[in-house]
Design a protein around this motif. Structure first.
Motif, PDB file in Angstrom:
ATOM      1  N   ASN A 130       5.765  26.875  -6.331  1.00  0.00           N
ATOM      2  CA  ASN A 130       5.061  26.657  -7.606  1.00  0.00           C
ATOM      3  C   ASN A 130       5.640  25.447  -8.349  1.00  0.00           C
ATOM      4  O   ASN A 130       5.457  25.313  -9.556  1.00  0.00           O
ATOM      5  CB  ASN A 130       5.188  27.931  -8.460  1.00  0.00           C
ATOM      6  CG  ASN A 130       4.524  27.801  -9.814  1.00  0.00           C
ATOM      7  OD1 ASN A 130       3.401  27.337  -9.927  1.00  0.00           O
ATOM      8  ND2 ASN A 130       5.231  28.185 -10.876  1.00  0.00           N
ATOM      9  N   MET A 152       1.579  25.872  -4.376  1.00  0.00           N
ATOM     10  CA  MET A 152       0.663  26.753  -5.112  1.00  0.00           C
ATOM     11  C   MET A 152       1.064  26.615  -6.570  1.00  0.00           C
ATOM     12  O   MET A 152       1.937  27.344  -7.056  1.00  0.00           O
ATOM     13  CB  MET A 152       0.841  28.181  -4.589  1.00  0.00           C
ATOM     14  CG  MET A 152      -0.242  29.129  -5.000  1.00  0.00           C
ATOM     15  SD  MET A 152       0.103  30.793  -4.357  1.00  0.00           S
ATOM     16  CE  MET A 152      -1.462  31.579  -4.749  1.00  0.00           C
ATOM     17  N   TRP A 154       0.681  26.943 -10.379  1.00  0.00           N
ATOM     18  CA  TRP A 154       0.028  27.744 -11.412  1.00  0.00           C
ATOM     19  C   TRP A 154       0.212  27.100 -12.776  1.00  0.00           C
ATOM     20  O   TRP A 154       1.061  26.230 -12.952  1.00  0.00           O
ATOM     21  CB  TRP A 154       0.658  29.137 -11.457  1.00  0.00           C
ATOM     22  CG  TRP A 154       0.464  29.973 -10.238  1.00  0.00           C
ATOM     23  CD1 TRP A 154       0.929  29.707  -8.977  1.00  0.00           C
ATOM     24  CD2 TRP A 154      -0.227  31.220 -10.154  1.00  0.00           C
ATOM     25  NE1 TRP A 154       0.562  30.714  -8.122  1.00  0.00           N
ATOM     26  CE2 TRP A 154      -0.138  31.663  -8.818  1.00  0.00           C
ATOM     27  CE3 TRP A 154      -0.893  32.016 -11.080  1.00  0.00           C
ATOM     28  CZ2 TRP A 154      -0.701  32.857  -8.383  1.00  0.00           C
ATOM     29  CZ3 TRP A 154      -1.455  33.213 -10.655  1.00  0.00           C
ATOM     30  CH2 TRP A 154      -1.364  33.616  -9.312  1.00  0.00           C
ATOM     31  N   LYS A 162      -6.713  30.065 -15.439  1.00  0.00           N
ATOM     32  CA  LYS A 162      -7.446  30.274 -14.184  1.00  0.00           C
ATOM     33  C   LYS A 162      -6.992  29.356 -13.038  1.00  0.00           C
ATOM     34  O   LYS A 162      -7.103  29.696 -11.874  1.00  0.00           O
ATOM     35  CB  LYS A 162      -8.946  30.016 -14.415  1.00  0.00           C
ATOM     36  CG  LYS A 162      -9.631  31.100 -15.206  1.00  0.00           C
ATOM     37  CD  LYS A 162     -10.091  32.192 -14.283  1.00  0.00           C
ATOM     38  CE  LYS A 162     -10.762  33.312 -15.038  1.00  0.00           C
ATOM     39  NZ  LYS A 162     -10.766  34.556 -14.297  1.00  0.00           N
ATOM     40  N   VAL A 164      -5.265  27.150 -10.189  1.00  0.00           N
ATOM     41  CA  VAL A 164      -4.137  26.997  -9.265  1.00  0.00           C
ATOM     42  C   VAL A 164      -4.422  25.750  -8.426  1.00  0.00           C
ATOM     43  O   VAL A 164      -5.488  25.646  -7.812  1.00  0.00           O
ATOM     44  CB  VAL A 164      -3.966  28.218  -8.335  1.00  0.00           C
ATOM     45  CG1 VAL A 164      -2.883  27.953  -7.295  1.00  0.00           C
ATOM     46  CG2 VAL A 164      -3.628  29.473  -9.131  1.00  0.00           C
ATOM     47  N   ILE A 166      -3.762  23.871  -5.133  1.00  0.00           N
ATOM     48  CA  ILE A 166      -3.212  24.148  -3.793  1.00  0.00           C
ATOM     49  C   ILE A 166      -2.887  22.805  -3.153  1.00  0.00           C
ATOM     50  O   ILE A 166      -3.775  21.963  -2.968  1.00  0.00           O
ATOM     51  CB  ILE A 166      -4.207  24.927  -2.914  1.00  0.00           C
ATOM     52  CG1 ILE A 166      -4.703  26.204  -3.623  1.00  0.00           C
ATOM     53  CG2 ILE A 166      -3.554  25.282  -1.582  1.00  0.00           C
ATOM     54  CD1 ILE A 166      -5.714  26.999  -2.797  1.00  0.00           C
ATOM     55  N   GLU A 181      -6.155  29.887  -0.337  1.00  0.00           N
ATOM     56  CA  GLU A 181      -7.443  29.835  -1.041  1.00  0.00           C
ATOM     57  C   GLU A 181      -8.002  31.257  -1.223  1.00  0.00           C
ATOM     58  O   GLU A 181      -8.505  31.604  -2.297  1.00  0.00           O
ATOM     59  CB  GLU A 181      -8.423  28.973  -0.243  1.00  0.00           C
ATOM     60  CG  GLU A 181      -9.576  28.460  -1.069  1.00  0.00           C
ATOM     61  CD  GLU A 181     -10.454  27.500  -0.278  1.00  0.00           C
ATOM     62  OE1 GLU A 181     -10.585  26.352  -0.703  1.00  0.00           O
ATOM     63  OE2 GLU A 181     -10.993  27.905   0.777  1.00  0.00           O
ATOM     64  N   CYS A 184      -6.065  33.096  -3.926  1.00  0.00           N
ATOM     65  CA  CYS A 184      -6.529  32.655  -5.256  1.00  0.00           C
ATOM     66  C   CYS A 184      -7.833  33.373  -5.628  1.00  0.00           C
ATOM     67  O   CYS A 184      -7.971  33.872  -6.742  1.00  0.00           O
ATOM     68  CB  CYS A 184      -6.736  31.141  -5.291  1.00  0.00           C
ATOM     69  SG  CYS A 184      -5.186  30.227  -5.269  1.00  0.00           S
ATOM     70  N   LYS A 185      -8.759  33.421  -4.685  1.00  0.00           N
ATOM     71  CA  LYS A 185     -10.045  34.086  -4.952  1.00  0.00           C
ATOM     72  C   LYS A 185      -9.827  35.562  -5.277  1.00  0.00           C
ATOM     73  O   LYS A 185     -10.333  36.082  -6.260  1.00  0.00           O
ATOM     74  CB  LYS A 185     -10.946  33.986  -3.714  1.00  0.00           C
ATOM     75  CG  LYS A 185     -12.020  32.913  -3.850  1.00  0.00           C
ATOM     76  CD  LYS A 185     -12.974  32.964  -2.665  1.00  0.00           C
ATOM     77  CE  LYS A 185     -13.173  31.550  -2.143  1.00  0.00           C
ATOM     78  NZ  LYS A 185     -13.409  31.420  -0.745  1.00  0.00           N
ATOM     79  N   TRP A 187      -7.283  37.000  -6.413  1.00  0.00           N
ATOM     80  CA  TRP A 187      -6.532  37.187  -7.653  1.00  0.00           C
ATOM     81  C   TRP A 187      -7.263  36.598  -8.868  1.00  0.00           C
ATOM     82  O   TRP A 187      -6.690  36.444  -9.948  1.00  0.00           O
ATOM     83  CB  TRP A 187      -5.135  36.565  -7.536  1.00  0.00           C
ATOM     84  CG  TRP A 187      -4.217  37.290  -6.571  1.00  0.00           C
ATOM     85  CD1 TRP A 187      -4.520  38.394  -5.819  1.00  0.00           C
ATOM     86  CD2 TRP A 187      -2.857  36.958  -6.259  1.00  0.00           C
ATOM     87  NE1 TRP A 187      -3.423  38.762  -5.071  1.00  0.00           N
ATOM     88  CE2 TRP A 187      -2.390  37.912  -5.315  1.00  0.00           C
ATOM     89  CE3 TRP A 187      -1.979  35.954  -6.683  1.00  0.00           C
ATOM     90  CZ2 TRP A 187      -1.098  37.881  -4.792  1.00  0.00           C
ATOM     91  CZ3 TRP A 187      -0.692  35.920  -6.170  1.00  0.00           C
ATOM     92  CH2 TRP A 187      -0.257  36.883  -5.237  1.00  0.00           C
ATOM     93  N   LYS A 189      -8.538  33.534  -9.408  1.00  0.00           N
ATOM     94  CA  LYS A 189      -8.186  32.172  -9.813  1.00  0.00           C
ATOM     95  C   LYS A 189      -9.231  31.165  -9.338  1.00  0.00           C
ATOM     96  O   LYS A 189     -10.014  31.438  -8.418  1.00  0.00           O
ATOM     97  CB  LYS A 189      -6.823  31.794  -9.212  1.00  0.00           C
ATOM     98  CG  LYS A 189      -5.678  32.657  -9.710  1.00  0.00           C
ATOM     99  CD  LYS A 189      -5.340  32.334 -11.148  1.00  0.00           C
ATOM    100  CE  LYS A 189      -4.855  33.511 -11.905  1.00  0.00           C
ATOM    101  NZ  LYS A 189      -4.561  33.278 -13.293  1.00  0.00           N
ATOM    102  N   SER A 191      -9.289  27.535  -7.627  1.00  0.00           N
ATOM    103  CA  SER A 191      -8.339  26.630  -6.978  1.00  0.00           C
ATOM    104  C   SER A 191      -8.934  25.250  -6.745  1.00  0.00           C
ATOM    105  O   SER A 191     -10.156  25.104  -6.629  1.00  0.00           O
ATOM    106  CB  SER A 191      -7.861  27.223  -5.652  1.00  0.00           C
ATOM    107  OG  SER A 191      -8.926  27.319  -4.738  1.00  0.00           O
TER     108      SER A 191
END
Ligand SMILES: NC(=O)c1ccc[n+]([C@@H]2O[C@H](COP(=O)([O-])OP(=O)(O)OC[C@H]3O[C@@H](n4cnc5c(N)ncnc54)[C@H](O)[C@@H]3O)[C@@H](O)[C@H]2O)c1
Length: 258
Positions: A130, A152, A154, A162, A164, A166, A181, A184-185, A187, A189, A191
């Motif tokens: 991160n 990744m 954030w 929202k 992230v 990548i 990816e 992220c979806k 969770w 988010k 991306s």
């Protein structure tokens, strides 16, 4: 590895970002194991996740989740100070800072910790950093799994914002990118895809653009053209930015918005 095979995510660092990422993950139904260097850091993270300004209790009171979801999420939250406990996790997200140097972004610390993870964690686990700054290619060199290494990035508060970013390197495999990816979806988010530039600590997309805006805003104040308040007001009311580019005190990303 596919997202449906991810049983547990290891999170390194229980600070502002690690705690927020953990909260996001458990509320989405993913088990996490958060590692920090001492019990105080872990206790503080638990307190923020449960009772913080954007914590689970506030979410419950505001009807964002039910009591059942609250209990279920807390049951997925695990902590440890022992790095050895991360041996079997499927994905490691690193959000560490403030080591011996006290620096938020500490490259030698990150390289040391990734080298340690390489020894401990199973060989097919994906490693994600991160970092807001460092080249992902450079960090991957501390490991023997360049194809499984990825960025990744954030934004704070991690469980609210929202985006992230990548960040993939020349060596990151398509499968690794797809996994992140999908994470992220799952969770909740949004991306974006960023290509890493080896040896360049750039700040990727968001921080790079905000850096330019902040520098220019500071110049406007320093040269006496306008006050900081008016610079912020101009961007909020002239361009519909949700907030101005200059911090004016009060809680922020570094403090965890407490
Ligand atoms: N704060 C932000 O807005 C933000 C946004 C995006 C990315 N980041 C990046 O995320 C990382 C963490 O930032 P933060 O704001 O959460 O910092 P923080 O200081 O709040 O938390 C960092 C945590 O890492 C822990 N730590 C230090 N060494 C460790 C180790 N060996 N193993 C496990 N934990 C260790 C510290 O004890 C501390 O609790 C940094 O790289 C930072 O640049 C921060």
């Amino acid at each position: 590895m596919k997202f449906e095979n991810v049983d547990c995510v290891g999170i390194l660092g229980a600070g502002v970002m690690g705690g927020g990422i953990a909260q996001n993950a458990i509320l989405s139904g993913t088990k996490v194991l958060v590692r920090d260097i001492n019990d105080e850091a872990l206790e503080k993270a638990r307190e923020t996740i449960v009772n913080g300004r954007f914590g689970l209790r506030v979410g419950l009171e505001r009807g964002k989740h039910t009591q059942e979801e609250y209990d279920w999420a807390l049951g997925l939250l695990n902590f440890t100070t022992d790095p050895g406990d991360l041996a079997d996790v499927d994905l490691v997200i690193e959000a560490i800072g403030g080591g011996d140097t006290g620096k938020l972004e500490d490259k030698p610390l990150k390289l040391k910790v990734w080298a340690e993870m390489e020894e401990i964690v199973k060989k097919d686990a994906v490693f994600a950093s991160n970092t807001s700054t460092f080249s992902i290619t450079d960090l991957a060199q501390a490991t023997n799994r360049p194809e499984l290494f990825i960025g990744m990035h954030w934004f704070s508060p991690a469980n609210i914002m929202k985006l992230v970013e990548i960040i993939h390197t020349e060596s990151t495999s398509e499968e690794t990118y797809q996994l992140i990816e999908d994470v992220c979806k799952a969770w909740g988010k949004v991306s974006v895809k960023v290509k890493d530039i080896p040896g360049v600590d750039s700040g990727f997309i968001g921080n790079r653009i905000m850096g330019v805006a902040r520098r220019e805003a500071m110049k406007i104040v320093e040269e006496g053209t306008a006050t900081a308040e008016d610079v912020n007001k101009a961007m909020v009311h002239g361009f519909r930015w949700p907030a101005g580019p200059l911090p004016l005190g009060g809680p922020g990303a570094r403090s965890g918005w407490q």
